[in-house]
Scaffold this motif. Structure first.
Motif, mmCIF file in Angstrom:
data_model
loop_
_atom_site.group_PDB
_atom_site.id
_atom_site.type_symbol
_atom_site.label_atom_id
_atom_site.label_comp_id
_atom_site.label_asym_id
_atom_site.label_seq_id
_atom_site.Cartn_x
_atom_site.Cartn_y
_atom_site.Cartn_z
ATOM 1 N N UNK A 47 0.810 -1.225 0.000
ATOM 2 C CA UNK A 47 0.000 0.000 0.000
ATOM 3 C C UNK A 47 0.836 1.264 0.000
ATOM 4 N N UNK A 48 2.161 1.119 0.023
ATOM 5 C CA UNK A 48 3.005 2.301 -0.036
ATOM 6 C C UNK A 48 3.093 3.069 1.260
ATOM 7 N N UNK A 49 2.484 2.563 2.324
ATOM 8 C CA UNK A 49 2.579 3.201 3.634
ATOM 9 C C UNK A 49 3.619 2.459 4.463
ATOM 10 N N UNK A 50 4.598 3.169 4.943
ATOM 11 C CA UNK A 50 5.614 2.567 5.789
ATOM 12 C C UNK A 50 5.046 2.384 7.201
ATOM 13 N N UNK A 51 5.785 1.693 8.081
ATOM 14 C CA UNK A 51 5.318 1.558 9.467
ATOM 15 C C UNK A 51 5.165 2.887 10.193
ATOM 16 N N UNK A 52 5.756 3.946 9.649
ATOM 17 C CA UNK A 52 5.627 5.272 10.259
ATOM 18 C C UNK A 52 4.413 6.030 9.715
ATOM 19 N N UNK A 53 3.592 5.364 8.919
ATOM 20 C CA UNK A 53 2.432 6.022 8.305
ATOM 21 C C UNK A 53 1.166 5.227 8.611
ATOM 22 N N UNK A 54 0.995 4.848 9.851
ATOM 23 C CA UNK A 54 -0.089 3.930 10.178
ATOM 24 C C UNK A 54 -1.453 4.610 10.197
ATOM 25 N N UNK A 55 -1.505 5.919 10.404
ATOM 26 C CA UNK A 55 -2.807 6.586 10.349
ATOM 27 C C UNK A 55 -3.431 6.424 8.970
ATOM 28 N N UNK A 56 -2.630 6.660 7.942
ATOM 29 C CA UNK A 56 -3.123 6.491 6.576
ATOM 30 C C UNK A 56 -3.450 5.052 6.265
ATOM 31 N N UNK A 57 -2.592 4.145 6.717
ATOM 32 C CA UNK A 57 -2.815 2.714 6.493
ATOM 33 C C UNK A 57 -4.113 2.251 7.126
ATOM 34 N N UNK A 58 -4.329 2.636 8.379
ATOM 35 C CA UNK A 58 -5.540 2.202 9.084
ATOM 36 C C UNK A 58 -6.797 2.783 8.450
ATOM 37 N N UNK A 59 -6.733 4.056 8.072
ATOM 38 C CA UNK A 59 -7.911 4.696 7.484
ATOM 39 C C UNK A 59 -8.292 4.041 6.165
ATOM 40 N N UNK A 60 -7.293 3.664 5.364
ATOM 41 C CA UNK A 60 -7.571 3.003 4.096
ATOM 42 C C UNK A 60 -8.301 1.688 4.330
ATOM 43 N N UNK A 61 -7.832 0.920 5.292
ATOM 44 C CA UNK A 61 -8.434 -0.392 5.555
ATOM 45 C C UNK A 61 -9.804 -0.266 6.215
ATOM 46 N N UNK A 62 -9.948 0.714 7.083
ATOM 47 C CA UNK A 62 -11.250 0.933 7.707
ATOM 48 C C UNK A 62 -12.296 1.316 6.666
ATOM 49 N N UNK A 63 -11.885 2.070 5.660
ATOM 50 C CA UNK A 63 -12.810 2.446 4.593
ATOM 51 C C UNK A 63 -13.291 1.214 3.841
ATOM 52 N N UNK A 64 -12.399 0.250 3.616
ATOM 53 C CA UNK A 64 -12.811 -0.994 2.958
ATOM 54 C C UNK A 64 -13.821 -1.746 3.814
#
Length: 680
Positions: free
Chosen positions: A36-53
């Motif tokens: 997803x192109x989000x590093x471990x330091x970008x978990x807010x974006x990572x979580x929001x993407x998955x929550x949207x799914x």
């Protein structure tokens, strides 16, 4: 229970729950692990993407590949880390959020083996044998693991499973696919050259995977489901794993040990094939045997966007769960739209792999169809919901290409009245015109989706054959005008390596626009590609399959350099060979004398043989700014898309979306939040 009262009877099977070991998936929609192109330091974006799914109806939502310890260091890619207890808390935030929404969560723990680099940690790359790491041009070799290393690896897997349990995951993965797993490397005879009990025979090469799987089941202890992700066929790979050979043998040997089989093919360019090369559901040929071998549920992928295809997979006993990576990116709300009887509202993946190229370029995902991906947390954008306008205004969009249509759709959804004026005789712009080229039929989905939505709205007027000038724009009296007049291809030889026009090109060449719209050249065709993405080789393929003699010339060492990021470059090379296109790399154009293109070697400067035929330069495009410049005195206007800076279709869609969101925010570009690390 899900409300399926509006669901077409044909599709209700997709919303049946599925038991996966100790957990139950609420439906058959399964958002598989994907980068997803989000590093471990970008978990807010990572979580929001998955929550949207999850909000969009995906019953199971997976985390991407998560490295189990520092010996699995892929370093130049933004892969998830799951190294120690410090990672558990952040993952727990995600699993709690998914559980609250109603979806299962899964994590794909893995060791990348010889796909690793070790440059970030300074640790040696681990593998079954002493081999180069699987990253061309990286001067790193793997250490052939000894027994102590194997023991440590197994302990690391056990510890990662325990952390997955602590983090609240419902499903934990053992990963052996995509040529990116140490378990796959031990399994494949191409990489495993050992002569001990972990090498040689099939049983020996399977040993490590069996041990790790058995120990994972033991650690999960019935509290989490255990999944295996396996490439059951190595299409175009280095080894001997096929669906009717060792791929089948692996599944038979471990058939009922895991709770779920997630099956695909290797290598990644074949598993994530673009629409140019692979149709929806193409993996069935290789994966359909799995359900004949195991009693456990099976999930697979195939860029599924059609509910009829999904149902067919279920009813014919091919799959139990419909896996989606790219379709879940293009439309996180795909399941809900099927459930609510809104099939026509699905924003279908076009199979362009812009999402893949983003991750490969180490940036958060982009998508041609869905401009809100990766922006859920960063900008607060939702893929379906747009803030409703308190005061209705009139918007004029000049141009109906990707930027214009996306801008119009966002404005209309907010409640504004929108007029779209298109100079050409049909709406759709470049996504429509390019879709008529060989292999790019899915490009039309960009305009088809947006035009269908706009045509259902009473607050939208669409006009083709409307060539507006400054006076007619002023007469429209719009509260705000968006200029989406696009760009045009130059034919003077300007390109990524030519910053000056090439003598003889302008008067002797056909532009890409002329080729796409109307020109039907006869005889040989010479394409001078100094853009290095898809257009040069697509035109070559288009005319080669029409039986033209085609020569593709590039000043670069190889064609389609950017398509290495979309995973297509090797397949483009193969296609050129199969279609008989003559490829001339490292060839710099000096001039065209009216009958032939004159070239020199890019490395030595030596003259090369001239090439004769209709010349088609593929290089730079220039923005169409005539109307924008004529509107110099008009306030309340915005330039968008290729008219700002020519780029890929994804960039144009994003530009149109952002411009509309800015207008909805009273002319102020929405604030962009940044991920920030923690100081210790």
């Amino acid at each position: 229970m899900l409300d399926v009262s509006k669901t077409d009877e044909r599709y209700k099977v997709l919303f049946e729950p599925v038991k996966i070991g100790p957990v139950i998936a609420p439906n058959r929609f399964y958002a598989v692990p994907h980068a997803m192109g989000h590093s471990p330091l970008m978990r807010n974006g990572s979580h929001a993407m998955r929550a949207t799914k999850a909000e969009g109806g995906w019953g199971t939502v997976c985390m991407q590949l998560a490295e189990i310890d520092p010996t699995s260091d892929i370093c130049d890619l933004p892969i998830e880390t799951f190294w120690d207890e410090g990672d558990v808390r952040e993952h727990r935030v995600l699993t709690d959020r998914l559980r609250e929404i109603g979806s299962l969560s899964a994590i794909e723990i893995a060791h990348t083996g010889i796909r690793g680099r070790g440059m970030g940690t300074g640790m040696p790359v681990w593998g079954p044998s002493n081999l180069p790491c699987l990253k061309p041009q990286v001067p790193v070799q793997s250490k052939a693991m000894d027994k102590a290393d194997i023991k440590a690896l197994r302990q690391s897997f056990r510890a990662a499973v325990r952390r997955a349990k602590q983090a609240g995951y419902d499903i934990v993965y053992i990963y052996a696919a995509h040529d990116a797993s140490i378990l796959w490397h031990f399994l494949s005879p191409a990489y495993n050259h050992r002569s001990d009990e972990y090498g040689g025979s099939f049983e020996n090469r399977l040993r490590l995977m069996r041990e790790v799987l058995e120990e994972t089941v033991e650690e999960a202890a019935g509290e989490m489901a255990v999944a295996v992700r396996l490439a059951v066929h190595e299409v175009g790979g280095r080894g001997k794993i096929t669906h009717d050979g060792e791929g089948r043998d692996v599944v038979e040997a471990l058939a009922d040990l895991p709770d779920l089989w997630d099956v695909n093919i290797a290598t990644w360019p074949h598993d994530s094939g673009t629409a140019r090369f692979d149709n929806e559901g193409w993996q069935e040929e290789f994966t359909s045997f799995v359900k004949q071998v195991t009693s456990k549920p099976v999930v697979g992928v195939g860029r599924f966007t059609s509910p009829d295809t999904m149902v067919s997979q279920i009813k014919r006993g091919v799959l139990d769960l419909i896996g989606g990576a790219r379709p879940s990116i293009a439309d996180p709300y795909l399941p809900n739209k099927i459930r609510e009887g809104r099939i026509e509202d699905i924003r279908e993946c076009i199979g362009c792999n812009i999402c893949v190229s983003s991750d490969a370029f180490s940036i958060p995902l982009n998508c041609t169809q869905n401009p809100t991906i990766s922006q859920e947390w960063k900008r607060g954008w939702h893929p379906e919901n747009v803030p409703h306008a308190k005061v209705k205004k009139n918007g004029l969009v000049v141009g109906s290409g990707p930027a214009g249509l996306e801008c119009a759709l966002v404005l209309a959804r907010a409640g504004h009245h929108v007029t779209v004026a298109e100079k050409a005789g049909e709406l759709g712009g470049r996504s429509l015109s390019e879709s008529r080229l060989f292999g790019l039929g899915s490009w039309a989905r960009v305009s088809d989706y947006r035009l269908y939505q706009l045509r259902q709205m009473s607050n939208v007027d669409l006009f083709a054959n409307s060539d507006l000038n400054a006076e007619s724009v002023a007469e429209m009296g719009a509260d705000h005008t968006f200029i989406a007049t696009g760009s045009h291809w130059l034919k003077n030889g300007l390109g990524s390596t030519h910053f000056e026009a090439i003598k003889g090109f302008e008067e002797n060449a056909l532009s890409v626009d002329e080729i796409i719209k109307s020109a039907k050249p006869e005889g040989p065709i010479v394409i001078y590609d100094d853009e290095h993405y898809y257009m040069g080789n697509v035109i070559a393929a288009h005319f080669a399959q029409l039986r033209h003699d085609v020569t593709l010339v590039t000043p670069q060492p190889y064609i389609a350099g950017w398509m290495g990021y979309t995973l297509e470059q090797p397949r483009v090379n193969k296609q050129m060979l199969e279609l008989g296109v003559k490829v001339v790399p490292n060839a710099v154009a000096s001039h065209h004398d009216g009958s032939a293109l004159h070239l020199s070697d890019a490395n030595t400067g030596a003259l090369l043989a001239p090439v004769a035929g209709t010349l088609v330069p593929v290089g730079l495009r220039a923005p169409n700014l005539e109307l924008w410049q004529a509107l110099d005195g008009l306030e309340n206007k915005t330039l968008i898309g290729d008219a700002v800076a020519p780029g890929i279709i994804q960039s144009a869609v994003f530009s149109g979306h952002k411009a509309a969101r800015t207008f909805l925010n009273r002319g102020v570009e929405p604030a962009m939040k940044r991920e920030r690390g923690v100081l210790y």
